[in-house]
Design a protein around this motif. Sequence first.
Motif, PDB file in Angstrom:
ATOM      1  N   THR A 149      28.312  11.665  11.276  1.00 51.33           N
ATOM      2  CA  THR A 149      29.300  10.848  10.555  1.00 51.33           C
ATOM      3  C   THR A 149      29.446  11.359   9.131  1.00 51.33           C
ATOM      4  N   VAL A 150      30.673  11.449   8.667  1.00 50.36           N
ATOM      5  CA  VAL A 150      30.892  11.909   7.295  1.00 50.36           C
ATOM      6  C   VAL A 150      31.464  10.778   6.452  1.00 50.36           C
ATOM      7  N   ASP A 151      31.262  10.888   5.154  1.00 44.76           N
ATOM      8  CA  ASP A 151      31.792   9.865   4.243  1.00 44.76           C
ATOM      9  C   ASP A 151      33.192  10.259   3.779  1.00 44.76           C
ATOM     10  N   ALA A 152      33.709   9.484   2.840  1.00 38.68           N
ATOM     11  CA  ALA A 152      35.089   9.696   2.395  1.00 38.68           C
ATOM     12  C   ALA A 152      35.303  11.051   1.722  1.00 38.68           C
ATOM     13  N   LEU A 153      34.201  11.692   1.316  1.00 38.51           N
ATOM     14  CA  LEU A 153      34.310  13.002   0.670  1.00 38.51           C
ATOM     15  C   LEU A 153      33.973  14.144   1.625  1.00 38.51           C
ATOM     16  N   GLY A 154      33.702  13.815   2.874  1.00 35.16           N
ATOM     17  CA  GLY A 154      33.410  14.835   3.874  1.00 35.16           C
ATOM     18  C   GLY A 154      31.951  15.223   3.969  1.00 35.16           C
ATOM     19  N   LEU A 155      31.093  14.494   3.279  1.00 38.17           N
ATOM     20  CA  LEU A 155      29.662  14.811   3.304  1.00 38.17           C
ATOM     21  C   LEU A 155      28.996  14.057   4.454  1.00 38.17           C
ATOM     22  N   ARG A 156      28.151  14.752   5.212  1.00 38.61           N
ATOM     23  CA  ARG A 156      27.475  14.086   6.316  1.00 38.61           C
ATOM     24  C   ARG A 156      26.528  13.014   5.790  1.00 38.61           C
ATOM     25  N   GLU A 157      26.454  11.941   6.540  1.00 37.79           N
ATOM     26  CA  GLU A 157      25.608  10.823   6.133  1.00 37.79           C
ATOM     27  C   GLU A 157      24.186  11.033   6.630  1.00 37.79           C
ATOM     28  N   VAL A 158      23.299  10.105   6.222  1.00 33.48           N
ATOM     29  CA  VAL A 158      21.888  10.269   6.564  1.00 33.48           C
ATOM     30  C   VAL A 158      21.435   9.262   7.609  1.00 33.48           C
ATOM     31  N   ARG A 159      20.353   9.600   8.234  1.00 29.86           N
ATOM     32  CA  ARG A 159      19.621   8.691   9.116  1.00 29.86           C
ATOM     33  C   ARG A 159      18.219   8.591   8.547  1.00 29.86           C
ATOM     34  N   LEU A 160      17.751   7.351   8.352  1.00 22.62           N
ATOM     35  CA  LEU A 160      16.387   7.132   7.874  1.00 22.62           C
ATOM     36  C   LEU A 160      15.531   6.653   9.031  1.00 22.62           C
ATOM     37  N   ASP A 161      14.444   7.348   9.243  1.00 19.16           N
ATOM     38  CA  ASP A 161      13.475   6.954  10.272  1.00 19.16           C
ATOM     39  C   ASP A 161      12.129   6.786   9.560  1.00 19.16           C
ATOM     40  N   TRP A 162      11.915   5.535   9.066  1.00 23.25           N
ATOM     41  CA  TRP A 162      10.690   5.251   8.319  1.00 23.25           C
ATOM     42  C   TRP A 162       9.607   4.848   9.303  1.00 23.25           C
ATOM     43  N   ARG A 163       8.464   5.490   9.193  1.00 29.02           N
ATOM     44  CA  ARG A 163       7.378   5.184  10.117  1.00 29.02           C
ATOM     45  C   ARG A 163       6.151   4.734   9.344  1.00 29.02           C
ATOM     46  N   CYS A 213       0.834  -1.195   0.000  1.00 26.48           N
ATOM     47  CA  CYS A 213       0.000   0.000   0.000  1.00 26.48           C
ATOM     48  C   CYS A 213       0.871   1.248   0.000  1.00 26.48           C
ATOM     49  N   GLY A 214       0.236   2.379  -0.212  1.00 30.47           N
ATOM     50  CA  GLY A 214       0.913   3.669  -0.141  1.00 30.47           C
ATOM     51  C   GLY A 214       0.322   4.461   1.008  1.00 30.47           C
ATOM     52  N   PRO A 215       0.903   4.330   2.206  1.00 25.35           N
ATOM     53  CA  PRO A 215       0.304   4.986   3.378  1.00 25.35           C
ATOM     54  C   PRO A 215       0.199   6.501   3.211  1.00 25.35           C
ATOM     55  N   TYR A 216      -0.629   7.099   4.032  1.00 19.16           N
ATOM     56  CA  TYR A 216      -0.777   8.547   3.988  1.00 19.16           C
ATOM     57  C   TYR A 216       0.518   9.220   4.429  1.00 19.16           C
ATOM     58  N   PRO A 217       0.787  10.404   3.874  1.00 13.92           N
ATOM     59  CA  PRO A 217       2.024  11.106   4.211  1.00 13.92           C
ATOM     60  C   PRO A 217       2.132  11.387   5.705  1.00 13.92           C
ATOM     61  N   ASP A 218       3.313  11.156   6.248  1.00 12.56           N
ATOM     62  CA  ASP A 218       3.580  11.389   7.668  1.00 12.56           C
ATOM     63  C   ASP A 218       4.825  12.257   7.776  1.00 12.56           C
ATOM     64  N   PRO A 219       4.697  13.469   8.286  1.00 14.60           N
ATOM     65  CA  PRO A 219       5.870  14.352   8.360  1.00 14.60           C
ATOM     66  C   PRO A 219       6.965  13.836   9.291  1.00 14.60           C
ATOM     67  N   ASP A 220       6.604  12.951  10.204  1.00 17.49           N
ATOM     68  CA  ASP A 220       7.613  12.440  11.135  1.00 17.49           C
ATOM     69  C   ASP A 220       8.388  11.251  10.583  1.00 17.49           C
ATOM     70  N   SER A 221       7.986  10.754   9.442  1.00 13.62           N
ATOM     71  CA  SER A 221       8.749   9.711   8.762  1.00 13.62           C
ATOM     72  C   SER A 221       9.749  10.468   7.894  1.00 13.62           C
ATOM     73  N   ARG A 222      11.030  10.360   8.226  1.00 17.23           N
ATOM     74  CA  ARG A 222      11.905  11.343   7.604  1.00 17.23           C
ATOM     75  C   ARG A 222      13.349  10.886   7.463  1.00 17.23           C
ATOM     76  N   VAL A 223      14.049  11.669   6.661  1.00 21.26           N
ATOM     77  CA  VAL A 223      15.488  11.498   6.453  1.00 21.26           C
ATOM     78  C   VAL A 223      16.168  12.739   7.026  1.00 21.26           C
ATOM     79  N   THR A 224      17.135  12.517   7.887  1.00 26.42           N
ATOM     80  CA  THR A 224      17.884  13.632   8.468  1.00 26.42           C
ATOM     81  C   THR A 224      19.374  13.338   8.309  1.00 26.42           C
ATOM     82  N   LEU A 225      20.198  14.290   8.759  1.00 26.97           N
ATOM     83  CA  LEU A 225      21.639  14.087   8.696  1.00 26.97           C
ATOM     84  C   LEU A 225      22.169  13.662  10.056  1.00 26.97           C
TER      85      LEU A 225
END
Lengths: 130, 516
Positions: free
Chosen positions: B389-403, B374-386
């Motif tokens: 931790t940085v990667d080999a190029l110095g870019l901050r990595e992400v945290r996925l919090d799927w709800r 299914c395609g659940p209704y949009p939830d603003p608290d289900s999100r991707v943040t930084l």
Amino acid sequence: MRKTRRFVLSCLAGASGLPLMLHSDLGFGAGDGCEPSAATLRCLVEDPRRARVLGHSYRAQFPDEDHAGVLSGLIRSSLGLGSGGALLNRAGLLAVVDARVRAEFGAGDIVRVHGWVLARTEARLCALCD
Amino acid sequence: MFVDARTLPQKFVIDADVCIVGAGAAGITLARDLSGGNRRIALLESGNFDFDADTQKLYAGEVVGQAYTPLDRDRLRYLGGTTNHWEGSCREFDASDLADWPFGVDELAPFYRLAHDVCQLSSHSFEPLDWSTDEARPLALGQGASLKSGVFQYSPPTRFGTAYRNDLAAAPGLTVYLNANLVQIDTNDAASSVTGLEVACLNGKRGRVRARQYVLAAGGIENVRLLLNADRVQKTGLGNGYDLVGRYFMDHPFVPFSATIVAHAASPEMAFYNQRMVRGHIVEGYISASDEVMRKEHLPPFAIGVRPAGLDIDAGVGNMTLPPALRHLMSENAANHLTYYLPRWINRLETPITWMQQKMWRNPPGVYHTAYNCGPYPDPDSRVTLIDTVDALGLREVRLDWRLPASFERDMQRAHELLAQELGRTGVGRLRIESSATTGYDPIKDLGEGHHHMGTTRMHNDPHHGVVDADCRVHGIGNLSIAGSSVFPSYACDDPTMTIVALALRLSSHLKSTLG
């Protein structure tokens, strides 16, 4: 009337087999010349042993119907049959039950018994076997 | 043409009319469509032609909340992107799927027709009766029924990096820069215009891109990462003035064994909702709710498929992809037959004992199980943040919090109850809803995801409610657009790839007007 068929469901996730009362052509099996009493209605169920499991669960959900007399009365009423009214032969009774079951599904008059979604009348028929 | 950015001189400068970041379905579609007309197009791809472990590590991230495939396994970071393991399922979103979008199905229709060719589909019909045969036909649901049938068509599947490699190499004015990673987006002081991109390679080479228009097409998680890391001027991240970038993340939760159905053996109604070959096309029917029932019962858009239960020797066997050179030598019909049947025959040869066992002992006829997504209704608290931790190029990595919504299991059971009603009403069969309480099996424990990353830079004409406008341009930034499923404001119930391609073609049309 379509030929009666034995339909055996092997266990899936531990559930017992579904009795032969899903649909007229999946196995309503009954003797000839049945009258619509409680015992007679039980005749419609080809595998009462398996139906009993579901029936027991139905009676627990609906304690007001936990009596053969009550159940058979409700079934006869839903089928439009009076007690001791006009006798139906087996084919006729199965056709009436089939039509009623389909109508109940269409109207949303359903119950969940051990996960199975059944029409009210077929669940009551199982309950008669308990 | 292709250029390996690692071979460019240090502090290289690339000038273009349009710079596209990411060579997946969206980026490649955009690049192909934009090329020509004296336009200079730069397409940046982090990876190379094939998989590379060091580049793939740049996708590492953290997962919290709902269990999810590790982020460096869920996506592929080389030419073609995640289409390199795409299953191929295609469907056009319909009017109800687009109800929360700032435009309707008529707007997308011409782009869907073009998307058919891009996804290498042979037929334009998604009408169930067009795919009905004597052996497989949809349920006779009738007018006013609570459910309706639909059809997915299957792309070969199109591996965009392979299928379109020659096109990309030959496209006039187009240069694909491989091994080129976007590491910073520079803007003016007001953050109202992008002034350039900083690009880095894993071998230490760094450079810059200057363009008139920029498009982020790096995927639903990576687009967020790039915007949030671009915090030199807008401290909360570029385009994130209203804290929306990264929010509303959604995938399609998938439950592979949600209910059991008993029906007649070789039921044509059950066969319709499994994957099959019809006149040389691979299709799969599904059952969903009518618009009225969805509204009345607040159900999300869902799709139920049906599979034979028991010893399914074909379980997990996917369709294979033919090399383009071989595919071009064959008719569409022959190619589809080969991609569908060959892996299944190989599977039988590799598992002869399983095959013999299936032949000798037949599971009681007429037993099936359902698969639900299914395609659940949009939830603003289900999100991707930084995260820090940085990667080999110095870019901050992400945290996925799927709800997932609290109502997920209830909605799934209700969907199956509606199906049970139709099966009973039509006399096709009976359905048992699986749950730990009644059958001892908890289908939720096998819940997976569709690997569709959607909603994180959602589309809305009001910047308080969306990151991009109806033209997929980032609010407040005149020369930055976003392509891909991160712009979806709602998710339908199925694979987004075809809609991603259609939207990319639509964006291309807008950009051509803008560039003149």
